[in-house]
Design a protein around this motif. Structure first.
Motif, PDB file in Angstrom:
ATOM      1  N   GLY A 224       0.807  -1.202   0.000  1.00  0.00           N
ATOM      2  CA  GLY A 224       0.000   0.000   0.000  1.00  0.00           C
ATOM      3  C   GLY A 224       0.847   1.260   0.000  1.00  0.00           C
ATOM      4  O   GLY A 224       2.023   1.243   0.375  1.00  0.00           O
ATOM      5  N   LEU A 225       0.252   2.365  -0.401  1.00  0.00           N
ATOM      6  CA  LEU A 225       0.926   3.652  -0.369  1.00  0.00           C
ATOM      7  C   LEU A 225       1.211   4.033   1.080  1.00  0.00           C
ATOM      8  O   LEU A 225       0.366   3.834   1.970  1.00  0.00           O
ATOM      9  CB  LEU A 225       0.038   4.706  -1.025  1.00  0.00           C
ATOM     10  CG  LEU A 225       0.696   5.987  -1.557  1.00  0.00           C
ATOM     11  CD1 LEU A 225       1.687   5.688  -2.664  1.00  0.00           C
ATOM     12  CD2 LEU A 225      -0.377   6.960  -2.047  1.00  0.00           C
ATOM     13  N   ASN A 226       2.395   4.568   1.325  1.00  0.00           N
ATOM     14  CA  ASN A 226       2.804   4.929   2.687  1.00  0.00           C
ATOM     15  C   ASN A 226       2.145   6.242   3.103  1.00  0.00           C
ATOM     16  O   ASN A 226       2.688   7.324   2.928  1.00  0.00           O
ATOM     17  CB  ASN A 226       4.328   5.067   2.752  1.00  0.00           C
ATOM     18  CG  ASN A 226       4.809   5.528   4.118  1.00  0.00           C
ATOM     19  OD1 ASN A 226       4.119   5.359   5.123  1.00  0.00           O
ATOM     20  ND2 ASN A 226       5.986   6.143   4.156  1.00  0.00           N
ATOM     21  N   LEU A 227       0.965   6.131   3.686  1.00  0.00           N
ATOM     22  CA  LEU A 227       0.206   7.308   4.098  1.00  0.00           C
ATOM     23  C   LEU A 227       0.290   7.578   5.594  1.00  0.00           C
ATOM     24  O   LEU A 227      -0.142   8.639   6.041  1.00  0.00           O
ATOM     25  CB  LEU A 227      -1.268   7.134   3.696  1.00  0.00           C
ATOM     26  CG  LEU A 227      -1.515   6.905   2.204  1.00  0.00           C
ATOM     27  CD1 LEU A 227      -2.995   6.686   1.954  1.00  0.00           C
ATOM     28  CD2 LEU A 227      -0.991   8.075   1.379  1.00  0.00           C
ATOM     29  N   ASP A 228       0.838   6.631   6.357  1.00  0.00           N
ATOM     30  CA  ASP A 228       0.832   6.802   7.805  1.00  0.00           C
ATOM     31  C   ASP A 228       2.107   6.290   8.481  1.00  0.00           C
ATOM     32  O   ASP A 228       2.196   6.275   9.699  1.00  0.00           O
ATOM     33  CB  ASP A 228      -0.388   6.110   8.425  1.00  0.00           C
ATOM     34  CG  ASP A 228      -0.533   4.658   7.968  1.00  0.00           C
ATOM     35  OD1 ASP A 228       0.455   4.099   7.428  1.00  0.00           O
ATOM     36  OD2 ASP A 228      -1.615   4.085   8.142  1.00  0.00           O
ATOM     37  N   GLY A 229       3.120   5.888   7.699  1.00  0.00           N
ATOM     38  CA  GLY A 229       4.361   5.389   8.276  1.00  0.00           C
ATOM     39  C   GLY A 229       5.447   6.447   8.279  1.00  0.00           C
ATOM     40  O   GLY A 229       5.195   7.646   8.112  1.00  0.00           O
ATOM     41  N   HIS A 230       6.673   6.005   8.460  1.00  0.00           N
ATOM     42  CA  HIS A 230       7.820   6.910   8.503  1.00  0.00           C
ATOM     43  C   HIS A 230       7.941   7.678   7.189  1.00  0.00           C
ATOM     44  O   HIS A 230       7.832   7.117   6.115  1.00  0.00           O
ATOM     45  CB  HIS A 230       9.100   6.113   8.772  1.00  0.00           C
ATOM     46  CG  HIS A 230      10.333   6.962   8.853  1.00  0.00           C
ATOM     47  ND1 HIS A 230      10.550   7.845   9.896  1.00  0.00           N
ATOM     48  CD2 HIS A 230      11.404   7.080   8.010  1.00  0.00           C
ATOM     49  CE1 HIS A 230      11.709   8.465   9.708  1.00  0.00           C
ATOM     50  NE2 HIS A 230      12.242   8.017   8.572  1.00  0.00           N
ATOM     51  N   ASP A 231       8.190   8.989   7.300  1.00  0.00           N
ATOM     52  CA  ASP A 231       8.344   9.865   6.129  1.00  0.00           C
ATOM     53  C   ASP A 231       7.080   9.938   5.271  1.00  0.00           C
ATOM     54  O   ASP A 231       7.143  10.203   4.074  1.00  0.00           O
ATOM     55  CB  ASP A 231       9.520   9.413   5.254  1.00  0.00           C
ATOM     56  CG  ASP A 231      10.832  10.076   5.681  1.00  0.00           C
ATOM     57  OD1 ASP A 231      10.779  11.099   6.381  1.00  0.00           O
ATOM     58  OD2 ASP A 231      11.902   9.565   5.303  1.00  0.00           O
ATOM     59  N   ASN A 232       5.911   9.728   5.879  1.00  0.00           N
ATOM     60  CA  ASN A 232       4.676   9.752   5.097  1.00  0.00           C
ATOM     61  C   ASN A 232       4.287  11.156   4.644  1.00  0.00           C
ATOM     62  O   ASN A 232       3.542  11.309   3.681  1.00  0.00           O
ATOM     63  CB  ASN A 232       3.524   9.129   5.889  1.00  0.00           C
ATOM     64  CG  ASN A 232       3.029  10.022   7.013  1.00  0.00           C
ATOM     65  OD1 ASN A 232       2.245  10.941   6.810  1.00  0.00           O
ATOM     66  ND2 ASN A 232       3.509   9.764   8.233  1.00  0.00           N
TER      67      ASN A 232
END
Length: 607
Positions: free
Chosen positions: A220-228
């Motif tokens: 999935g697209l990184n919308l809530d992790g590190h460097d989001n």
């Protein structure tokens, strides 16, 4: 991008270079400017055309925000300054003279098969046809570059760019300007839930994707992790680009249920607020329309009330109910829409259709046989039915059939028009799929032109396996990689004036004109629906104010209650009143309309 703005986000790269020219002529270092960003201090306008790529760990990659990819998805980007275009739409206030897309009629088209040439410039030559039909907004299937010459666009990779085979970014500007000159808005289909399996270079630059969320297409697209934060900004800036630099009027957002985001503020809400704020600054509406499988009103609930802030969403349940009523098909996800299941035990498909038209979704807390669980949530239309998009055909519902056959082939032209009358004269925002308006004989099959031999074979075998389970012979399933599959899907415009095609064309024109001009059809509600169903006949009667839409789908004669003295606004096939076919403008004297078979009549008169 303008002079001095060649930059890229690459937070983990020890160094970044720019490779200039095609073929490559030289490399120069980029300067780190903080926050993981790197800048080139040269002037791209000094060398036109200016082709460039970013080099990380010795490998060249196209610009994640580049607007043009003339050398394919793995080649360098080409610098493009969108501000140089000479717009002529200064007086444009938006679709429907400032009202926007909601409540209007959209027209979904695939640029590569809309015309034989398959380009945006060739599509301009057909815009007058859409004006004549009564369309308000042209919805373009995804334009992002993808591997090869032909494809649906949902395997796009460089999302900021426009596929070179369609004409590139300036061709899109020409298309939008030409559409606005004719009073047509333009909607872009944007895909944020995944990138294609071939040609994706984002992984080289930073954490655009995450292992924390999985989708049917992979990470999935990184919308809530590190460097989001920068990943989210990449999405927001992308949408702003189309509105600001390309004058686009609306977006259709693909499969937003796959945008998994555990942040306090969901990306969709942030996107909605960003786009709506820009629209307010520009003084014209810009609407966001979501494709969502959740059947949940939260998608179209305003952000200040805790919702996702989408202006509207596609309603597949309306499609399914219309399709089953018109065709009798009830396999797969159509099962519940034929009635006789736990979701809806009685009344047959017309009763299901009546329920969906009134309640927005069939699966609104009911059992979904296909999913094997209770699905969805109740929706209260409450005069805001325009928040949901109704349709009889879409690229999905045609193209994901084994042969890409259209409903006119399956159900026949009369049943198609009967079903179309119900959605075109409903209070929902309506959408026509290209060629539907004349019951095009051409299929819309799934096609690709992948350069990767292994990927192409995987897709080919996957399609065969999928449809073999439904009883299709391998020989009957078009090869997605065959050029003939794309060619067979190109619309045959010469059909419009012949036989049944001309009758369907005139029917769609008339129905859309009624939608736009009859005051009773401007309300956001359905006042009453009646149905009847048995083994030989089935009909639906929908009343909106003093307008009655009566559609019969069976083979045998049926008599349907109707308002005595009503004026006939439209009639097609098998529609009898007082024993004779009634022309438009005539009246009926008896309180029934008799159908000899499938047909449809639209009446205006006392209840």
């Amino acid at each position: 991008m303008a002079s001095g703005d060649v930059r890229v986000w690459a937070p983990t790269a020890p160094a970044v270079e720019i490779e200039i020219g095609y073929p490559a002529q030289r490399r120069e270092p980029l300067t780190p400017v903080g926050g993981g960003w790197w800048r080139w201090d040269g002037d791209p306008s000094a060398q036109i055309p200016f082709d460039y790529a970013f080099v990380i760990d010795g490998q060249a990659h196209p610009d994640p925000r580049g607007l043009a990819l003339p050398h394919g998805v793995d080649g360098p980007s080409r610098w493009f300054d969108p501000s140089r275009f000479g717009w002529t739409d200064a007086a444009w206030r938006g679709p429907r003279d400032g009202v926007g897309a909601l409540g209007g009629v959209l027209y979904e088209l695939h640029v590569g098969t809309f015309t034989r040439a398959g380009t945006l410039d060739a599509a301009i030559d057909r815009l007058d046809h859409l004006v004549d039909l009564g369309i308000d907004v042209v919805e373009l299937m995804p334009l992002a570059p993808f591997p090869g010459r032909w494809g649906w666009g949902y395997d796009g990779v460089a999302t900021y760019a426009v596929h070179d085979g369609y004409g590139g970014p300036e061709a899109l500007q020409r298309f939008v300007d030409a559409a606005h000159a004719r009073g047509l808005g333009v909607c872009l289909d944007l895909v944020y839930n995944h990138l294609g399996p071939s040609g994706n270079h984002l992984w080289a630059f930073g954490p655009y994707f995450t292992d924390d969320h999985q989708t049917p297409w992979g990470k999935g697209l990184n919308l809530d992790g590190h460097d989001n934060a920068e990943v989210r900004q990449w999405v927001l800036d992308h949408a702003v680009q189309w509105v600001r630099d390309f004058h686009v009027d609306a977006f259709r957002l693909d499969a937003v249920h796959a945008l998994q985001d555990d942040s306090p503020r969901h990306l969709l809400a942030e996107l909605a607020d960003t786009v709506h704020a820009l629209a307010a600054d520009l003084g014209r509406p810009v609407h966001l329309i979501a494709e969502s499988d959740l059947n949940d009103e939260i998608m179209v609930t305003p952000t200040d009330r805790g919702g996702r802030g989408m202006d509207a969403q596609w309603d597949d349940d309306i499609h399914h109910a219309l399709h089953v009523t018109a065709t009798g098909e009830n396999q797969g996800y159509y099962a519940d829409f034929g009635g006789g299941t736990a979701a809806f035990p009685d009344g047959g498909p017309v009763a299901v259709l009546a329920t969906v038209l009134q309640e927005v979704f069939l699966h609104n807390g009911r059992m979904s046989t296909f999913r094997g669980k209770v699905w969805g949530h109740p929706v209260e239309p409450a005069g805001r039915a325009d928040r949901f998009v109704a349709y009889l055909q879409t690229h999905d519902q045609v193209g994901n059939r084994a042969t890409g056959d259209r409903i006119g082939v399956t159900a026949g032209p009369t049943r198609q028009v009967a079903a179309a009358a119900l959605y075109l004269l409903s209070p929902y925002t309506a959408m026509v799929f290209m060629g539907e308006e004349w019951a095009a004989s051409t299929p819309f099959a799934y096609f690709t032109s992948f350069d990767d031999v292994a990927l192409a074979e995987s897709v080919r075998q996957g399609r065969r396996r999928e449809f073999a389970t439904h009883g299709w012979r391998e020989a009957d399933i078009p090869d997605p990689q065959a050029e003939s599959t794309r060619d067979a899907s190109v619309l045959r415009w010469e059909e419009r004036g012949s036989a049944d095609h001309a009758r369907v064309w005139e029917a769609y024109r008339t129905l859309i004109a009624l939608r736009r001009t009859v005051p009773d059809l401007a309300s956001g509600r359905i006042d009453e629906i009646a149905t009847d169903f048995d083994e030989s006949g089935r009909w639906v009667s929908m009343r909106r104010g003093d307008v009655h839409v009566i559609a019969a789908f069976g083979e045998t004669a049926v008599s349907v209650p109707a308002p005595a003295g009503a004026e006939v606004l439209f009639a097609m096939d098998g529609t009898y009143a007082d024993g004779d076919v009634q022309p438009e403008g005539g009246t009926i004297d008896e309180a029934t309309v008799r159908f000899s078979g499938p047909g449809v009549i639209v009446l205006h008169g006392s209840r």
